[in-house]
Scaffold this motif. Structure first.
Motif: not given
Length: 361
Positions: A202-206, A211-222, A240-245
């Motif tokens: 319901d459009r929560s900012t969380s 998603t941003l935290g998970v994607w930073v971790l995913l980019a780091l692992v890759l 990768t982190v900047a583009a994703s963010a």
């Protein structure tokens, strides 16, 4: 000793070839005529009618024809050495500037300089602004966001997804990393996941933060699994982190109030068009901010934002000018202008539209 009549010496024929008529001896005459040495006697001239060959001669049978000189491979001239370049030539070659992407090659092996590096060395600015055409595309995309927000949430998804895709691609190209399909796909996938999470929550900012935290971790692992050099892996990680963010944060339009999206997107559209007017930099920035505030007032009058739209429009315009400035950095190409130059102003304004929209509406 036998008492046999003398017979002409016929020579040794190792190949068992048969005899032929005297006309089959063209080699000696042709060779002597080609060489042009008329002063030498032919020791076998007296035997040309007794030593006769039949069939093809050994030379024509076992040797292929030598190709013409112009058909053979080029062999560089030998027997001399290239003198080392003079110091004046090396200095002159390294200091001349050209309009190509890289500087001229030098005999001394100097490193090639990009246009941005050469501009800095010569005291010139490496900034090239996108211009009117990318600004018009930004304004068009901003108006689509404003109109779709007034229609509904799912209508807003269409221009928002386009904005997020162009943002991811433009950021990688702005950093000189192209083609970078994995990084672009990863950043765009993060944006799509954030959009789905926003709709589900319901459009929560969380949803954006998670998603941003998970994607930073995913980019780091890759990047840790990559076999590239450490410096290259770090550079790829940052890009990768900047583009994703940026692509994920652009989803703030989906989390913001619909009226705030309308006012903010119109303010960005008008401000970027005003920034494209050929004026001095300081005057152009001031005019763009005033134009964004004025557009916010006009759009606020059509919505529930009211006169607060001036602040919302000016804030969105300020963030859009920052994105515009980033897309102008380091001698960007035309492709950068039509990707990052179009998307970054709108993507950078998304957080301000959400925050001010929550505070003012």
């Amino acid at each position: 000793m036998t008492d046999q009549p003398d017979q002409p010496y016929e020579g040794y024929d190792p190949y068992g070839q048969q005899r032929q008529t005297p006309q089959a001896w063209p080699y000696q005459q042709g060779y002597q005529g080609q060489q042009g040495h008329q002063g030498y006697d032919d020791p076998y001239a007296a035997q040309q009618y007794t030593q006769q060959w039949q069939g093809q001669t050994w030379e024509t049978q076992t040797h292929a024809q030598v190709p013409a000189a112009e058909e053979t491979a080029y062999l560089p001239p030998q027997g001399y050495e290239v003198p080392p370049p003079a110091a004046a030539e090396v200095a002159g070659a390294s200091a001349s500037a050209s309009s190509s992407e890289y500087g001229p090659a030098t005999l001394a092996g100097n490193a090639r300089l990009t246009e941005a590096q050469r501009a800095r060395a010569e005291g010139r600015s490496p900034i090239i602004e996108p211009g009117l055409q990318p600004a018009a595309l930004t304004a068009l995309l901003g108006l689509l966001l404003a109109g779709a927000a007034a229609v509904g949430t799912y209508a807003l998804l269409v221009p928002l997804v386009v904005l997020q895709a162009v943002t991811a691609a433009g950021w990688f190209r702005l950093n000189g990393m192209w083609p970078a399909r994995q990084g672009i796909a990863l950043g765009f996938a993060g944006a799509l996941v954030a959009d789905v999470a926003l709709l589900v929550s319901d459009r929560s900012t969380s949803a954006i933060l998670g998603t941003l935290g998970v994607w930073v971790l995913l980019a780091l692992v890759l990047q840790l699994r990559s076999h590239a050099d450490p410096d290259e892996r770090m550079y790829g990680l940052m890009a990768t982190v900047a583009a994703s963010a940026l692509a994920i944060v652009a989803g703030g339009y989906l989390a913001a109030e619909a009226d705030a999206v309308t006012v903010g997107a119109i303010g960005v559209a008008v401000a970027i068009l005003a920034r494209a007017v050929p004026l001095p930099t300081t005057a152009s920035v001031v005019v763009a901010l005033l134009a964004g505030a004025g557009a916010g007032v006009a759009a606020g009058a059509l919505t529930d934002v009211g006169t607060s739209g001036a602040l919302l429009g000016a804030g969105a315009a300020a963030c859009a000018l920052i994105g515009h400035r980033v897309a102008s950095y380091d001698y960007p190409s035309r492709f950068v202008h039509f990707t990052a130059g179009v998307a970054l102003p709108l993507a950078a304004a998304a957080p301000v539209v959400y925050v001010l929209g929550r505070a003012l509406v």
